[in-house]
Design an enzyme around this catalytic site. Structure first.
Site, PDB file in Angstrom:
ATOM      1  N   ALA A   1       0.809  -1.231   0.000  1.00 17.51           N
ATOM      2  CA  ALA A   1       0.000   0.000   0.000  1.00 17.51           C
ATOM      3  C   ALA A   1       0.841   1.279   0.000  1.00 17.51           C
ATOM      4  O   ALA A   1       0.352   2.333  -0.412  1.00 17.51           O
ATOM      5  CB  ALA A   1      -0.944  -0.011   1.209  1.00 17.51           C
TER       6      ALA A   1
ATOM      7  N   ASP B   1      -3.094  -4.473 -19.879  1.00 12.20           N
ATOM      8  CA  ASP B   1      -2.797  -4.834 -21.271  1.00 12.20           C
ATOM      9  C   ASP B   1      -4.038  -4.597 -22.136  1.00 12.20           C
ATOM     10  O   ASP B   1      -3.941  -4.107 -23.260  1.00 12.20           O
ATOM     11  CB  ASP B   1      -2.387  -6.307 -21.351  1.00 12.20           C
ATOM     12  CG  ASP B   1      -1.288  -6.645 -20.364  1.00 12.20           C
ATOM     13  OD1 ASP B   1      -0.114  -6.472 -20.695  1.00 12.20           O
ATOM     14  OD2 ASP B   1      -1.608  -7.065 -19.231  1.00 12.20           O
TER      15      ASP B   1
ATOM     16  N   HIS C   1       0.526 -12.215 -18.366  1.00 10.88           N
ATOM     17  CA  HIS C   1       0.863 -10.790 -18.318  1.00 10.88           C
ATOM     18  C   HIS C   1       2.381 -10.650 -18.443  1.00 10.88           C
ATOM     19  O   HIS C   1       3.094 -10.432 -17.466  1.00 10.88           O
ATOM     20  CB  HIS C   1       0.365 -10.148 -17.012  1.00 10.88           C
ATOM     21  CG  HIS C   1       0.947  -8.770 -16.822  1.00 10.88           C
ATOM     22  ND1 HIS C   1       0.635  -7.720 -17.637  1.00 10.88           N
ATOM     23  CD2 HIS C   1       1.870  -8.295 -15.948  1.00 10.88           C
ATOM     24  CE1 HIS C   1       1.325  -6.652 -17.269  1.00 10.88           C
ATOM     25  NE2 HIS C   1       2.081  -6.979 -16.244  1.00 10.88           N
TER      26      HIS C   1
HETATM   27  P1  NAX Z   1       6.608  -0.372  -5.552  1.00  8.44           P
HETATM   28  O1  NAX Z   1       7.945  -1.011  -5.394  1.00  8.44           O
HETATM   29  O2  NAX Z   1       6.491   1.093  -5.651  1.00  8.44           O
HETATM   30  O3  NAX Z   1       5.671  -0.841  -4.347  1.00  8.44           O
HETATM   31  C1  NAX Z   1       5.596  -2.148  -3.924  1.00  8.44           C
HETATM   32  C2  NAX Z   1       5.302  -2.125  -2.444  1.00  8.44           C
HETATM   33  O4  NAX Z   1       5.093  -3.457  -2.007  1.00  8.44           O
HETATM   34  C3  NAX Z   1       6.455  -1.554  -1.610  1.00  8.44           C
HETATM   35  O5  NAX Z   1       5.969  -0.491  -0.804  1.00  8.44           O
HETATM   36  C4  NAX Z   1       6.889  -2.752  -0.757  1.00  8.44           C
HETATM   37  O6  NAX Z   1       7.313  -2.370   0.539  1.00  8.44           O
HETATM   38  C5  NAX Z   1       5.619  -3.575  -0.713  1.00  8.44           C
HETATM   39  N1  NAX Z   1       5.826  -4.987  -0.380  1.00  8.44           N
HETATM   40  C6  NAX Z   1       6.851  -5.786  -0.701  1.00  8.44           C
HETATM   41  N2  NAX Z   1       6.696  -6.990  -0.140  1.00  8.44           N
HETATM   42  C7  NAX Z   1       5.529  -6.963   0.532  1.00  8.44           C
HETATM   43  C8  NAX Z   1       4.841  -7.900   1.337  1.00  8.44           C
HETATM   44  N3  NAX Z   1       5.327  -9.126   1.549  1.00  8.44           N
HETATM   45  N4  NAX Z   1       3.667  -7.530   1.898  1.00  8.44           N
HETATM   46  C9  NAX Z   1       3.187  -6.295   1.711  1.00  8.44           C
HETATM   47  N5  NAX Z   1       3.806  -5.355   0.982  1.00  8.44           N
HETATM   48  C10 NAX Z   1       4.963  -5.683   0.397  1.00  8.44           C
HETATM   49  O7  NAX Z   1       5.960  -1.097  -6.815  1.00  8.44           O
HETATM   50  P2  NAX Z   1       4.692  -0.650  -7.676  1.00  8.44           P
HETATM   51  O8  NAX Z   1       5.136   0.208  -8.781  1.00  8.44           O
HETATM   52  O9  NAX Z   1       3.621  -0.171  -6.775  1.00  8.44           O
HETATM   53  O10 NAX Z   1       4.291  -2.064  -8.343  1.00  8.44           O
HETATM   54  C11 NAX Z   1       3.783  -3.119  -7.551  1.00  8.44           C
HETATM   55  C12 NAX Z   1       3.746  -4.402  -8.357  1.00  8.44           C
HETATM   56  O11 NAX Z   1       2.876  -4.274  -9.472  1.00  8.44           O
HETATM   57  C13 NAX Z   1       5.089  -4.827  -8.933  1.00  8.44           C
HETATM   58  O12 NAX Z   1       5.257  -6.220  -8.742  1.00  8.44           O
HETATM   59  C14 NAX Z   1       4.942  -4.529 -10.405  1.00  8.44           C
HETATM   60  O13 NAX Z   1       5.796  -5.335 -11.199  1.00  8.44           O
HETATM   61  C15 NAX Z   1       3.498  -4.850 -10.626  1.00  8.44           C
HETATM   62  N6  NAX Z   1       2.851  -4.323 -11.827  1.00  8.44           N
HETATM   63  C16 NAX Z   1       1.907  -5.090 -12.410  1.00  8.44           C
HETATM   64  C17 NAX Z   1       1.213  -4.672 -13.524  1.00  8.44           C
HETATM   65  C18 NAX Z   1       0.161  -5.546 -14.135  1.00  8.44           C
HETATM   66  O14 NAX Z   1      -0.424  -5.123 -15.142  1.00  8.44           O
HETATM   67  N7  NAX Z   1      -0.135  -6.732 -13.629  1.00  8.44           N
HETATM   68  C19 NAX Z   1       1.515  -3.367 -14.153  1.00  8.44           C
HETATM   69  C20 NAX Z   1       2.190  -2.404 -13.242  1.00  8.44           C
HETATM   70  C21 NAX Z   1       3.226  -3.006 -12.333  1.00  8.44           C
HETATM   71  O15 NAX Z   1       4.417  -3.136 -13.042  1.00  8.44           O
END
Ligand code: NAX
Length: 321
Positions: free
Chosen positions: A8, A155, A183
């Site tokens: 979050a 997508d 994806h």
């Molecule tokens: P960020 O790195 O900005 O945020 C991720 C957050 O998750 C961080 O605040 C981190 O502390 C937290 N986190 C890590 N491990 C955790 C856990 N065990 N429990 C709770 N929180 C945890 O990434 P963001 O840009 O927000 O992207 C989040 C995810 O979405 C990434 O894996 C990214 O690759 C994926 N995406 C997926 C997309 C899709 O279409 N399916 C597109 C956008 C994005 O790339």
């Protein structure tokens, strides 16, 4: 409604939470309680985000709870958006990434199984989203499998806009579009069943444009955004996460792309979480049946499904499913 969001305090979270709180997910008449999960070092940043949520005075926001314990955060949750994941770091190969995320999604799957409300719906956005959903689903045997989805709506939305731009039409004229498969860059947007103002989209463009421009542009859009913005797509990913969950709860009129556990439809290996054209009624999705797929489409879908099978085999070997 209790809506849980993991990761979050991250980039996507920063867009997503405000939209959910403002009613963009469930409408102006449904109060939502946000339940926000983060890892311990990110809780302080998350407190700042909660201050900002407070400062919006959203009428639909009934409460916010934050924490680092999935059992507490998922307690009584109706909708869960699993956004937080371990990003790929330097020197990490795909197997390392699957293993690191495997730990997160086995734990969160179990915690959902033990604590979520009976009507729980789980949508995985964190990458590798399809396989992370498979891991969470496999670790929550008491939750029906079809309650675990992964996000391919971004997508889908990208594919819709790129087609609309090419044809000089509004996105509202495009229907029956669907993304098939994983994806990742193997995802397949099928224009042979897509309609534009009632006509078949593939008849309005050259096949070479589909193969050489359209599919690569949609597949590489995430990279293009990183190159331009210096950061990965966040607001559009949050928007797609809302689109998917809202349609899953409220229903659809047109087809939408949802990654769901395959029931073997169209020869897609049963059990893997793959993207299909779906429709939703009364909170339940159905994979659209009876679609004709030509050889080109079948080949592309098979290639993407092969990627999903390979990821499934790797996580099986790691003992995660
Ligand atoms: P960020 O790195 O900005 O945020 C991720 C957050 O998750 C961080 O605040 C981190 O502390 C937290 N986190 C890590 N491990 C955790 C856990 N065990 N429990 C709770 N929180 C945890 O990434 P963001 O840009 O927000 O992207 C989040 C995810 O979405 C990434 O894996 C990214 O690759 C994926 N995406 C997926 C997309 C899709 O279409 N399916 C597109 C956008 C994005 O790339």
């Amino acid at each position: 409604m209790k809506v849980a969001v993991t990761g979050a305090a991250g980039q996507i979270g920063y867009s997503l939470l405000f939209r959910i709180a403002s009613g963009a997910l469930l409408g102006p008449d449904t109060p939502v309680e946000l339940r926000l999960l983060e890892i311990t070092p990110a809780l302080k940043a998350l407190e700042g985000v909660v201050m900002e949520l407070d400062d919006c005075a959203f009428p639909t926001l009934a409460g916010v709870e934050i924490g680092d314990d999935p059992n507490a955060i998922f307690n009584g949750t109706n909708l869960a958006m699993l956004v937080g994941a371990m990003p790929r770091k330097e020197g990490m190969d795909r197997a390392d990434l699957l293993a690191a995320n495997g730990k997160i999604f086995t734990g969160q799957g179990k915690a959902l199984g033990d604590n979520a409300a009976d009507d729980i719906k789980v949508l995985v956005t964190g990458n590798p989203a399809n396989t992370n959903a498979l891991i969470a689903m496999s670790n929550a045997p008491d939750i029906p499998r079809e309650r675990f989805n992964a996000l391919t709506r971004l997508d889908h939305n990208r594919a819709k806009t790129q087609l609309a731009k090419k044809l000089g039409v509004s996105v509202t004229e495009i229907t029956h579009l669907a993304i098939w498969g994983n994806h990742d860059d193997s995802m397949y947007p099928d224009l042979f069943n897509t309609k534009v103002g009632g006509k078949v989209a593939a008849d309005l463009v050259e096949q070479s444009w589909i193969t050489d421009e359209y599919i690569p542009t949609v597949a590489k859009r995430g990279g293009a955004i990183i190159a331009a913005r210096g950061l990965s797509s966040a607001a559009s990913a949050a928007n797609a996460t809302i689109d998917h969950m809202r349609d899953w709860v409220k229903g659809t009129e047109d087809w939408v792309s949802m990654s769901v556990p395959s029931d073997g439809s169209y020869g897609v290996t049963e059990g893997i979480v793959s993207s299909f054209p779906c429709v939703v009624k009364d909170g339940k999705y159905e994979i659209v049946q009876g679609i004709e797929l030509n050889d080109f489409s079948r080949e592309r879908i098979a290639a993407s499904v092969a990627r999903l099978e390979s990821e499934r085999d790797q996580v099986k070997e790691l003992g995660l499913i």
